[in-house]
Design a protein around this motif. Structure first.
Motif, PDB file in Angstrom:
ATOM      1  N   UNK A 188     -48.289  -2.942  25.436  1.00 55.65           N
ATOM      2  CA  UNK A 188     -49.594  -3.134  24.800  1.00 55.65           C
ATOM      3  C   UNK A 188     -49.901  -2.037  23.787  1.00 55.65           C
ATOM      4  N   UNK A 189     -49.490  -0.809  24.089  1.00 54.41           N
ATOM      5  CA  UNK A 189     -49.749   0.286  23.147  1.00 54.41           C
ATOM      6  C   UNK A 189     -49.096   0.006  21.799  1.00 54.41           C
ATOM      7  N   UNK A 190     -47.859  -0.494  21.807  1.00 58.78           N
ATOM      8  CA  UNK A 190     -47.166  -0.789  20.561  1.00 58.78           C
ATOM      9  C   UNK A 190     -47.883  -1.886  19.775  1.00 58.78           C
ATOM     10  N   UNK A 191     -48.379  -2.891  20.470  1.00 61.94           N
ATOM     11  CA  UNK A 191     -49.117  -3.967  19.804  1.00 61.94           C
ATOM     12  C   UNK A 191     -50.380  -3.412  19.146  1.00 61.94           C
ATOM     13  N   UNK A 192     -51.077  -2.543  19.854  1.00 63.37           N
ATOM     14  CA  UNK A 192     -52.294  -1.935  19.306  1.00 63.37           C
ATOM     15  C   UNK A 192     -51.963  -1.110  18.062  1.00 63.37           C
ATOM     16  N   UNK A 193     -50.875  -0.332  18.134  1.00 62.79           N
ATOM     17  CA  UNK A 193     -50.475   0.485  16.976  1.00 62.79           C
ATOM     18  C   UNK A 193     -50.177  -0.404  15.773  1.00 62.79           C
ATOM     19  N   UNK A 194     -49.473  -1.506  15.989  1.00 59.79           N
ATOM     20  CA  UNK A 194     -49.150  -2.417  14.884  1.00 59.79           C
ATOM     21  C   UNK A 194     -50.399  -3.030  14.284  1.00 59.79           C
ATOM     22  N   UNK A 195     -51.343  -3.417  15.116  1.00 58.01           N
ATOM     23  CA  UNK A 195     -52.588  -4.004  14.602  1.00 58.01           C
ATOM     24  C   UNK A 195     -53.373  -2.988  13.781  1.00 58.01           C
ATOM     25  N   UNK A 196     -53.485  -1.763  14.289  1.00 57.18           N
ATOM     26  CA  UNK A 196     -54.227  -0.732  13.555  1.00 57.18           C
ATOM     27  C   UNK A 196     -53.489  -0.347  12.278  1.00 57.18           C
ATOM     28  N   UNK A 197     -52.153  -0.251  12.348  1.00 54.72           N
ATOM     29  CA  UNK A 197     -51.375   0.096  11.159  1.00 54.72           C
ATOM     30  C   UNK A 197     -51.505  -0.975  10.083  1.00 54.72           C
ATOM     31  N   UNK A 198     -51.494  -2.249  10.478  1.00 53.12           N
ATOM     32  CA  UNK A 198     -51.628  -3.325   9.484  1.00 53.12           C
ATOM     33  C   UNK A 198     -52.985  -3.288   8.814  1.00 53.12           C
ATOM     34  N   UNK A 199     -54.032  -3.023   9.585  1.00 59.76           N
ATOM     35  CA  UNK A 199     -55.371  -2.928   8.993  1.00 59.76           C
ATOM     36  C   UNK A 199     -55.489  -1.704   8.082  1.00 59.76           C
ATOM     37  N   UNK A 200     -54.913  -0.578   8.514  1.00 63.32           N
ATOM     38  CA  UNK A 200     -54.967   0.636   7.695  1.00 63.32           C
ATOM     39  C   UNK A 200     -54.216   0.442   6.387  1.00 63.32           C
ATOM     40  N   UNK A 201     -53.054  -0.193   6.433  1.00 64.33           N
ATOM     41  CA  UNK A 201     -52.285  -0.427   5.216  1.00 64.33           C
ATOM     42  C   UNK A 201     -53.010  -1.390   4.286  1.00 64.33           C
ATOM     43  N   UNK A 202     -53.706  -2.374   4.843  1.00 72.60           N
ATOM     44  CA  UNK A 202     -54.484  -3.293   4.004  1.00 72.60           C
ATOM     45  C   UNK A 202     -55.588  -2.542   3.262  1.00 72.60           C
ATOM     46  N   UNK A 203     -56.235  -1.603   3.953  1.00 74.07           N
ATOM     47  CA  UNK A 203     -57.271  -0.794   3.303  1.00 74.07           C
ATOM     48  C   UNK A 203     -56.645   0.085   2.231  1.00 74.07           C
ATOM     49  N   UNK A 204     -55.495   0.676   2.538  1.00 78.29           N
ATOM     50  CA  UNK A 204     -54.816   1.540   1.565  1.00 78.29           C
ATOM     51  C   UNK A 204     -54.389   0.754   0.336  1.00 78.29           C
ATOM     52  N   UNK A 205     -53.894  -0.447   0.506  1.00 80.15           N
ATOM     53  CA  UNK A 205     -53.507  -1.283  -0.633  1.00 80.15           C
ATOM     54  C   UNK A 205     -54.717  -1.560  -1.517  1.00 80.15           C
ATOM     55  N   UNK A 206     -55.840  -1.900  -0.900  1.00 87.87           N
ATOM     56  CA  UNK A 206     -57.031  -2.272  -1.669  1.00 87.87           C
ATOM     57  C   UNK A 206     -57.708  -1.068  -2.312  1.00 87.87           C
ATOM     58  N   UNK A 207     -57.745   0.062  -1.604  1.00 87.46           N
ATOM     59  CA  UNK A 207     -58.484   1.227  -2.111  1.00 87.46           C
ATOM     60  C   UNK A 207     -57.872   2.498  -1.547  1.00 87.46           C
ATOM     61  N   UNK A 208     -56.794   2.983  -2.142  1.00 82.19           N
ATOM     62  CA  UNK A 208     -56.012   4.063  -1.528  1.00 82.19           C
ATOM     63  C   UNK A 208     -56.725   5.400  -1.435  1.00 82.19           C
ATOM     64  N   UNK A 209     -57.724   5.638  -2.267  1.00 82.68           N
ATOM     65  CA  UNK A 209     -58.387   6.943  -2.271  1.00 82.68           C
ATOM     66  C   UNK A 209     -59.779   6.905  -1.653  1.00 82.68           C
ATOM     67  N   UNK A 210     -60.125   5.824  -0.997  1.00 84.90           N
ATOM     68  CA  UNK A 210     -61.461   5.670  -0.432  1.00 84.90           C
ATOM     69  C   UNK A 210     -61.588   6.386   0.909  1.00 84.90           C
ATOM     70  N   UNK A 211     -62.830   6.712   1.326  1.00 83.33           N
ATOM     71  CA  UNK A 211     -63.022   7.293   2.666  1.00 83.33           C
ATOM     72  C   UNK A 211     -62.499   6.382   3.779  1.00 83.33           C
ATOM     73  N   UNK A 212     -62.607   5.059   3.588  1.00 82.13           N
ATOM     74  CA  UNK A 212     -62.089   4.132   4.598  1.00 82.13           C
ATOM     75  C   UNK A 212     -60.582   4.281   4.746  1.00 82.13           C
ATOM     76  N   UNK A 213     -59.892   4.491   3.628  1.00 84.45           N
ATOM     77  CA  UNK A 213     -58.448   4.709   3.679  1.00 84.45           C
ATOM     78  C   UNK A 213     -58.126   6.024   4.381  1.00 84.45           C
ATOM     79  N   UNK A 214     -58.904   7.061   4.094  1.00 84.56           N
ATOM     80  CA  UNK A 214     -58.683   8.350   4.753  1.00 84.56           C
ATOM     81  C   UNK A 214     -58.782   8.211   6.260  1.00 84.56           C
ATOM     82  N   UNK A 215     -59.811   7.498   6.724  1.00 85.51           N
ATOM     83  CA  UNK A 215     -60.031   7.365   8.167  1.00 85.51           C
ATOM     84  C   UNK A 215     -58.963   6.498   8.816  1.00 85.51           C
ATOM     85  N   UNK A 216     -58.718   5.318   8.254  1.00 95.46           N
ATOM     86  CA  UNK A 216     -57.803   4.382   8.904  1.00 95.46           C
ATOM     87  C   UNK A 216     -56.356   4.852   8.856  1.00 95.46           C
TER      88      UNK A 216
END
Length: 391
Positions: free
Chosen positions: A219-247
């Motif tokens: 389950x931990x690996x699944x959680x990491x993949x879900x969070x990583x996918x969301x973080x990368x989506x934020x980085x793609x859309x806005x790489x220098x935003x505070x949301x990108x920094x946090x995620x």
């Protein structure tokens, strides 16, 4: 009778091209490696001489395009096509069909250099769409419940490459598509590497450190993949935003914990340690991306990007290719040594490239040194692969 005739026809096609075209990863890995060995020095020359455009694109956009949509796809294709006999029970893609795929990939790299936009897009789309067709054909023979990941990947690559080329002169949109390609590669490393690396580590440690093998996938690996996918989506859309920094910071810390759970420090196998090093670059790239965004602004965005590309993508792909393609039997010691040197060189080259924007006073020297060492690594791997022909 008809079945025997069909099988003889398959065997005849397999003999065309001999050893090189007997299995998908050999020519595709060799093509990608030689391309990397040539394209990076070419880019450094273009960068230092100030050439503005190449292949109808701004020079920097062309560099990103070729490394994301030119270098990575044949490696993914070689890996996936080599695995198809495991589920289909058929002979792998080989001989003339495989040579045709390599030719389509080469056309996608060469035709755009001297063609208008539409022919360039068509030429570049042929390889990923052809690979997708082969994978869809093989999917009919998969066992129930077997993973179908990768089947839709190559049409997406074709569409993203076309869009990146269409919007090449809009820097923001072009950068968005390039980051999208990098994010997909990072997710693949996280998903596939997240199963491959601990599995190989567990097998290596089982007889020596049976009580300290990697934590099983859960389950931990699944959680990491879900969070990583969301973080990368934020980085793609806005790489220098505070949301990108946090995620990205949260995702990077979770990826670091995931890597630590695999207990790589207990290994004595250099080939498996190289996989851990590749994943460590994923951790570094994710954390640097978080550090580069506002309000932190602690690292140059260029350092984060190249920790992901030259580091995570370059080092992990070379580690996977070496493990799959380089002969490791008694007669393959020379190939193994070349591959080992290549793995050290690719990590050193990535380190120098990431350090370049962090040390601006030394940036030209570090840029050239990093590009040279990184490219030599892939040339050495191509030589190791070729030496296997004589084993």
């Amino acid at each position: 009778m008809a079945t025997a005739t069909f099988r003889r026809g398959q065997e005849t096609r397999a003999n065309i091209g001999g050893w090189w075209f007997a299995v998908a990863f050999r020519p595709l890995f060799a093509a990608a490696s030689l391309f990397a060995a040539a394209a990076i020095p070419l880019w450094i020359w273009i960068y230092l001489t100030g050439i503005a455009t190449i292949a109808g694109m701004p020079a920097a956009i062309w560099h990103a395009h070729e490394m994301v949509f030119g270098f990575v796809p044949p490696i993914m294709a070689g890996y996936l096509l080599a695995a198809t006999p495991n589920w289909s029970g058929k002979l792998p893609t080989q001989g003339l069909p495989l040579a045709g795929l390599v030719l389509l990939w080469a056309l996608g790299r060469l035709v755009p250099l001297a063609s208008p936009l539409v022919p360039a897009i068509v030429a570049e789309s042929l390889f990923p769409l052809a690979v997708a067709a082969v994978l869809w054909r093989e999917a009919r023979h998969r066992r129930p419940g077997q993973s179908r990941h990768g089947l839709a990947l190559f049409p997406v690559i074709a569409a993203a490459a076309a869009a990146h080329r269409v919007f090449a002169f809009d820097p923001e949109v072009a950068a968005l598509f390039a980051r999208g390609g990098v994010a997909v590669a990072m997710l693949l490393i996280s998903a596939v590497g997240g199963r491959l690396v601990p599995s190989l580590t567990r097998n290596s440690l089982a007889g020596r450190c049976a009580d300290r093998v990697p934590v099983p996938y859960g389950r931990f690996d699944v959680i990491v993949l879900l969070i990583a996918s969301q973080a990368l989506a934020v980085w793609v859309a806005s790489p220098l935003s505070p949301a990108s920094a946090a995620t990205m910071t949260i995702a990077g810390l979770l990826q670091a914990l995931r890597l630590a759970r695999w207990r790589g420090w207990l290994l004595r196998r250099a080939d498996i340690l190289a996989l851990h090093a590749g994943y460590a670059w994923l951790v570094a790239g994710t954390l640097l991306a978080g550090a580069a965004a506002e309000p932190l602004s602690l690292a140059p965005p260029d350092a984060a990007l190249h920790a992901m590309t030259a580091g995570a993508i370059g080092c992990m792909t070379l580690a996977v290719m070496s493990r799959l393609a380089v002969h490791r039997g008694p007669g393959g010691k020379a190939s193994g040594r070349l591959a080992a040197i290549a793995l050290v060189a690719v990590n050193l080259g990535a380190t120098l490239r990431v350090a370049a924007p962090l040390l601006p006073e030394h940036m030209p020297v570090l840029l050239i040194a990093g590009a040279t060492v990184w490219s030599v690594a892939f040339l050495l791997f191509a030589l190791a692969l070729a030496r296997g022909r004589r084993q």
